[in-house]
Motif scaffolding. Structure first.
Motif, PDB file in Angstrom:
ATOM      1  N   LEU A  21     -15.380  -3.409  -0.949  1.00  0.00           N
ATOM      2  CA  LEU A  21     -14.749  -2.577  -1.973  1.00  0.00           C
ATOM      3  C   LEU A  21     -13.827  -1.544  -1.303  1.00  0.00           C
ATOM      4  N   ILE A  22     -14.302  -0.959  -0.222  1.00  0.00           N
ATOM      5  CA  ILE A  22     -13.483  -0.003   0.532  1.00  0.00           C
ATOM      6  C   ILE A  22     -12.216  -0.705   1.021  1.00  0.00           C
ATOM      7  N   ASP A  23     -12.398  -1.889   1.579  1.00  0.00           N
ATOM      8  CA  ASP A  23     -11.262  -2.651   2.101  1.00  0.00           C
ATOM      9  C   ASP A  23     -10.273  -2.979   0.976  1.00  0.00           C
ATOM     10  N   GLU A  24     -10.789  -3.416  -0.153  1.00  0.00           N
ATOM     11  CA  GLU A  24      -9.909  -3.795  -1.264  1.00  0.00           C
ATOM     12  C   GLU A  24      -9.109  -2.582  -1.761  1.00  0.00           C
ATOM     13  N   LEU A  25      -9.767  -1.440  -1.868  1.00  0.00           N
ATOM     14  CA  LEU A  25      -9.067  -0.238  -2.341  1.00  0.00           C
ATOM     15  C   LEU A  25      -7.964   0.171  -1.364  1.00  0.00           C
ATOM     16  N   LEU A  26      -8.259   0.048  -0.065  1.00  0.00           N
ATOM     17  CA  LEU A  26      -7.247   0.406   0.939  1.00  0.00           C
ATOM     18  C   LEU A  26      -6.085  -0.588   0.898  1.00  0.00           C
ATOM     19  N   GLN A  27      -6.402  -1.867   0.708  1.00  0.00           N
ATOM     20  CA  GLN A  27      -5.326  -2.866   0.642  1.00  0.00           C
ATOM     21  C   GLN A  27      -4.454  -2.655  -0.592  1.00  0.00           C
ATOM     22  N   LEU A  28      -5.083  -2.335  -1.722  1.00  0.00           N
ATOM     23  CA  LEU A  28      -4.296  -2.060  -2.936  1.00  0.00           C
ATOM     24  C   LEU A  28      -3.346  -0.887  -2.675  1.00  0.00           C
ATOM     25  N   ALA A  29      -3.860   0.131  -2.001  1.00  0.00           N
ATOM     26  CA  ALA A  29      -3.037   1.319  -1.742  1.00  0.00           C
ATOM     27  C   ALA A  29      -1.920   0.999  -0.744  1.00  0.00           C
ATOM     28  N   LEU A  30      -2.242   0.234   0.296  1.00  0.00           N
ATOM     29  CA  LEU A  30      -1.236  -0.082   1.321  1.00  0.00           C
ATOM     30  C   LEU A  30      -0.121  -0.952   0.747  1.00  0.00           C
ATOM     31  N   ASN A  31      -0.456  -1.733  -0.280  1.00  0.00           N
ATOM     32  CA  ASN A  31       0.519  -2.665  -0.832  1.00  0.00           C
ATOM     33  C   ASN A  31       1.320  -2.100  -1.987  1.00  0.00           C
ATOM     34  N   ARG A  32       1.088  -0.846  -2.335  1.00  0.00           N
ATOM     35  CA  ARG A  32       1.834  -0.376  -3.494  1.00  0.00           C
ATOM     36  C   ARG A  32       3.087   0.378  -3.053  1.00  0.00           C
ATOM     37  N   PRO A  33       4.112   0.313  -3.916  1.00  0.00           N
ATOM     38  CA  PRO A  33       5.351   0.985  -3.535  1.00  0.00           C
ATOM     39  C   PRO A  33       5.199   2.506  -3.571  1.00  0.00           C
ATOM     40  N   LEU A  34       6.038   3.171  -2.821  1.00  0.00           N
ATOM     41  CA  LEU A  34       6.093   4.630  -2.892  1.00  0.00           C
ATOM     42  C   LEU A  34       6.985   5.022  -4.065  1.00  0.00           C
ATOM     43  N   GLY A  35       6.897   6.253  -4.457  1.00  0.00           N
ATOM     44  CA  GLY A  35       7.793   6.763  -5.510  1.00  0.00           C
ATOM     45  C   GLY A  35       7.356   6.305  -6.886  1.00  0.00           C
TER      46      GLY A  35
END
Ligand code: ADP
Ligand code: MG
Length: 380
Positions: A364-378
């Motif tokens: 779950l920790i990994d999935e949350l970090l991956q979702l965050a890393l893959n989202r655009p800025l702004g």
């Protein structure tokens, strides 16, 4: 000299660097430390480079030791972020995500470039969009909801407006702004007094049941409103719902897929707690039973899961949220609230409902970090 390049294994791919931010200025400081301890233990160190950043109760950002044991709740000892005299500095608006740490009398040292922040903070100055705004300004990705959803879902009055406009069922309630309380106390008491008792009186922007009281008759209203006002000048009075408390986890979908909704969990409070109050949440956990999957009819389970997905999208949530519902004794399902940074120790409801749905805590920790890393800025 032989210029033929010697065969070499490729350099190891750079591990994303995660700043785990915890502690903070809210009442939930110690809980946040305990959560950080759990995440520090469970996060996959081969996949992520971890920088623990503590926020003291006074709001100073300090470099914290990577020491889960020191952050755990043990017996009566509530953990706390110690002021180590260091100061962690986040660059704003310079297209550089390098954290630095300053110590008195020393040249500031770099903590390296941060790829993602995992905020493990609950309540004001963490869960309410303020930290999220700071990270947006710094162009740093982070786990969880953005500014608007975080701020709107911190305010129980705004939250109900969003739910109602999305067609979700909420119970009867009255909002008491500071101005109304000061100028029309009798009118407010008459309006709130017309709700079915018992009622629940709550600060609009708190958490962990802080400042909430259950009031059995109109004569107790004014005192309960004053005590909620010690935490927030904006107060809600809600008709009490007789029923069960059911909660589900929502996890953002990958690649624009719809949100994923977990199995439904149930909270049952016993042992002298009239409701799921602060004591039951943190001090007297022996009297609280979390179970998942909850034993409810299939149509109730599906209705709760539907409500959760609609609420997540209506509020514009990202990453994760926990949606809490009442299954009333008369058969109705009502939404109570969304928590945008739900309790996140392995024993908390959010990780538990995901474990029961096939996603273990480290994943779950990994999935949350991956979702965050893959989202655009702004703007997203
Ligand atoms: N309208 C209500 N009817 C019945 N119980 C309620 C109601 N509102 C709150 N409660 C009880 O109080 C607890 C805390 O209220 P909640 O609105 O969830 O605030 P918090 O954000 O502090 O968790 C709930 O978990 C529930 O036990
Ligand atoms: Mg709650």
């Amino acid at each position: 000299m032989d210029s033929t390049p010697t065969p070499q294994s490729p350099p190891p791919a750079k591990r994303p660097r995660v700043a785990i931010v915890f502690g903070g200025r809210s009442q939930e400081h110690a809980i946040s430390c305990a959560t950080a301890a759990s995440v520090l233990r469970a996060i996959d160190r081969e996949s992520y480079d971890v920088i623990p950043v503590g926020i003291t109760r006074d709001g100073y950002w300090v470099q914290a030791a990577d020491d889960p044991a020191a952050l755990e709740i043990s017996g009566d000892r509530l953990p706390e972020v110690a002021d180590t005299g260091t100061q962690v500095v986040l660059p704003l608006g310079v297209h550089d995500r390098t954290l630095t740490v300053a110590r008195p009398g020393e040249v500031p040292a770099t903590l390296g470039e941060v790829d993602v922040v995992f905020p493990l903070l609950h309540g004001p100055f963490g869960e309410d969009g303020t930290l999220q705004g700071l990270l947006e300004l710094a162009d740093i990705r982070y786990v969880g909801c953005g500014v608007l959803a975080s701020a709107a879902m911190m305010d129980k009055a705004m939250m109900k407006t969003v739910f109602t406009s999305a067609g979700l069922p909420v119970g009867p309630y009255v909002v008491i702004t500071d101005a109304r309380w000061r100028t029309d106390r009798d009118g407010v008491l008459a309006e709130a007094g017309a709700l079915d008792f018992p009622v629940f009186v709550k600060p609009a922007r708190a958490g962990s049941s802080v400042g909430i009281s259950k009031v059995t008759g109109p004569e107790g209203l004014a005192e309960a409103i004053e005590s909620a006002r010690e935490h927030d000048p904006k107060v809600l009075v809600e008709a009490g719902i007789d029923g069960r408390e059911l909660e589900v986890g929502v996890l953002q979908g990958r690649d624009h897929a719809p949100p994923r909704v977990s199995e439904v969990g149930e909270i049952a409070v016993t042992g002298g707690h009239d409701f799921y109050d602060f004591g039951a949440k943190y001090l007297d956990e022996g009297n609280v039973e979390l179970s998942c999957p909850a034993q409810v009819p299939d149509e109730v389970r599906e209705e709760i899961r539907r409500i959760a997905a609609v609420a997540f999208e209506a509020a514009g949530c990202e990453g994760l949220s926990r949606v809490d519902c009442f299954y009333a004794d008369d058969g109705r399902v009502l939404i109570n609230e969304i928590n945008t940074l739900p309790g996140f120790t392995p024993y908390s409801m959010y990780p538990q409902v995901w474990a029961a749905s096939g996603i273990a805590y480290p994943d779950l920790i990994d999935e949350l970090l991956q979702l965050a890393l893959n989202r655009p800025l702004g703007l997203r």
